[in-house]
Design an enzyme around this catalytic site. Structure first.
Site, mmCIF file in Angstrom:
data_model
loop_
_atom_site.group_PDB
_atom_site.id
_atom_site.type_symbol
_atom_site.label_atom_id
_atom_site.label_comp_id
_atom_site.label_asym_id
_atom_site.label_seq_id
_atom_site.Cartn_x
_atom_site.Cartn_y
_atom_site.Cartn_z
ATOM 1 N N HIS A 127 0.821 -1.214 0.094
ATOM 2 C CA HIS A 127 -0.138 0.109 0.044
ATOM 3 C C HIS A 127 0.867 1.222 0.071
ATOM 4 C CE1 HIS A 127 -3.517 -2.286 2.328
ATOM 5 N NE2 HIS A 127 -3.256 -2.607 0.929
ATOM 6 N N PRO A 128 2.018 1.330 -0.686
ATOM 7 C CA PRO A 128 2.466 2.609 -0.884
ATOM 8 C C PRO A 128 1.940 3.823 -1.205
ATOM 9 C CG PRO A 128 3.275 1.210 -2.776
ATOM 10 C CD PRO A 128 2.385 0.637 -1.903
#
Length: 539
Positions: free
Chosen positions: A479-480
């Site tokens: 989930h960057p």
């Protein structure tokens, strides 16, 4: 003008809008901007077509992540907070981007996330502002309601499977005073429920399926795959086009309107830096002429670190034994072929739990992904005994990292440093999360299965031991966000500060990470961003 729908010969022409990246955000933008036949739209995707069979079968993420056909196969640098380990860092390399290889979980986050964006100086991004963009594009299995839409492009369904171990874990949550709820997407996701997924009748439903394929025949939309963007072209302080490579040939496409970067939280800041937009001193050291000194480009990287806690059980079915032999695998395959259900229709995680690690938090700050299986690491072999995993992550980490290029060559991967567990509070929450997971598993609902902790192991009890264990078992949940954040790199209309004609519209613009999985928020950002672009074009 020789522009036609679908894949086309790369004849260079002027366009009104150029979209860089055909992932979750880029597919939405291509659909919305090309809806007006007067708009000439070019979509450039560095990856290939999404016609690989394992993209469509839900369990196919196992064959897409780590596969250079569909994944950029990046890695982080060695992380001090992970006791010197480096992590694989999957990023979609195909039309649909990460929505073609992700866990398919439809999760908006919490109302407080977006209200926080607005209160930080980004008007128009509060929960009440963004909810209409979520519902507009949604086709929810339960029909329209005040918080769900019907008839939109994104199909959201229940998962097509059932496991006794998951039902029992959910019951244990109730016994541990965690509410049992039906829907995580109402603005307050605290509770235990089964994840809703972006699937249609047991098939993955990616952003490409939802937004791009229905409109790829539009005469004013040109889609080019295999197009590796080098940089944006800047003339007199305005972005006027894009330089990219197609095979061994270099090309330039010009934009009469705007260039929209939608290459993701790793790709978009890299393109900005190669274009001379970033930390001027660092770019000069790489031989790149600075165009705009913007040191926040590539900073503020946030990601969710999951701690994969696992328990051995007895007297209940898990995937570990169901998939342990050829006969079991054949039954799983037959169930999917006949009914589009069962393990092959599974998202990587089925049961979700949102709760607080401590009562000092106003809203849930932990998310559990509970799975009827266990393994040492993602993509590895299942353990040779029945077990389940309760993977837990800190939803709002304080640690901040960077993603920065190390070369002017677009074929060179950037240096990714998430700095996991670099803040004391993140380490404290990690230890609390492991203890809380143990508390849930100790409830009566699971007692009959005699759970025995195998990771990290009950021998670890002290604060120091649990914090170190978090570094040993922690891994990214993919989930960057935040590397071109609103308020720092772009303004609240997603325009790059100090540069005309250029916006970033993807997960990189999130000033703070949402409290949940990030794919649905990314598509919402693109939905709202498209409206902003079209509105500006009319002025």
């Amino acid at each position: 003008m020789p522009v036609r729908g679908g894949l086309a010969d790369p004849v260079m022409d002027d366009f009104d809008f150029i979209i860089v990246g055909g992932g979750s955000a880029g597919c939405v933008l291509a659909n919305r901007l090309s809806a007006d036949p007067a708009n000439r739209v070019l979509l450039l995707e560095a990856g290939g077509k999404d016609n690989y069979v394992w993209i469509k079968v839900p369990v196919g993420y196992l064959y897409c992540i780590g596969n250079p056909r569909t994944d950029w196969c990046m890695s982080t640098e060695a992380e001090k907070g992970l006791n010197g380990r480096a992590l694989k860092y999957p990023r979609g390399r195909v039309l649909g981007g990460c929505s073609s290889i992700n866990g398919m979980i439809y999760m908006r986050g919490q109302a407080a996330d977006y209200d926080g964006w607005r209160q930080a100086g980004n008007p128009g991004w509060g929960w009440d502002d963004v909810l209409p963009y979520f519902t507009r594009a949604e086709d929810h299995y339960d029909g329209p309601s005040p918080v769900h839409g019907s008839g939109g492009e994104i199909r959201v369904e229940k998962q097509r499977l059932r496991w006794d171990i998951l039902e029992s874990f959910r019951a244990a949550c109730g016994e541990a005073s965690i509410p049992l709820i039906d829907d995580f997407n109402t603005g307050d996701n605290e509770g235990a429920s089964f994840f809703q997924v972006t699937q249609r009748s047991g098939w993955r439903w990616s952003a490409s399926d939802a937004f791009l394929k229905p409109v790829r025949g539009r005469a004013n939309l040109k889609i080019v795959t295999g197009a590796l963007v080098d940089k944006v072209v800047v003339e007199q302080g305005r972005t006027v086009g894009v330089a990219y490579r197609l095979g061994n040939t270099s090309h330039i496409a010009r934009a009469a309107g705007e260039v929209l970067l939608s290459a993701g939280a790793i790709g978009s800041p890299a393109i900005l830096e190669r274009s001379g937009i970033g930390d001027a001193a660092a770019l000069s050291a790489l031989g790149i002429d600075p165009v705009l000194n913007a040191p926040d480009v590539g900073a503020n990287l946030q990601d969710h670190l999951q701690l994969r806690c696992a328990w051995r059980v007895s007297g209940v079915a898990t995937l570990n034994q169901r998939a342990a032999n050829l006969f079991g695998k054949a039954l799983i395959g037959m169930e999917y072929l006949l009914r589009r259900s069962g393990p092959m229709a599974m998202a990587p995680s089925q049961l979700g739990v949102f709760t607080k690690s401590h009562d000092r938090y106003a809203t849930a700050n932990l998310e559990y992904h509970v799975q009827p299986l266990s393994l040492e690491a993602f993509g590895g072999l299942l353990d040779p005994f029945p077990a389940f995993t309760a993977s837990v992550c800190n939803l709002r980490p304080e640690s901040r990292g960077t993603s920065r290029i190390t070369s002017a060559d677009p074929g060179t991967a950037p240096s990714i440093r998430p700095n996991y567990l670099s803040c004391e509070e993140d380490r404290r929450v990690a230890a609390q999360a492991i203890r809380q997971a143990r508390g849930i598993v100790s409830q009566p609902a699971l007692a009959r299965f005699h759970p025995e902790e195998v990771r990290p192991g009950m021998a670890l009890q002290s604060e120091e031991e649990l914090q170190r264990a978090a570094g040993d078992i922690g891994t990214t949940i993919f989930h960057p966000v935040g590397t071109a954040a609103m308020g720092a790199v772009v303004d609240h209309e997603l325009r790059v500060k100090g540069m005309d004609g250029l916006r970033v519209i993807d997960a990189s613009v999130m000033p703070t990470i949402t409290s949940g999985n990030t794919n649905a928020p990314t598509m919402m950002i693109a939905e709202k961003g498209a409206e902003m672009v079209l509105s500006a074009a009319k002025r």
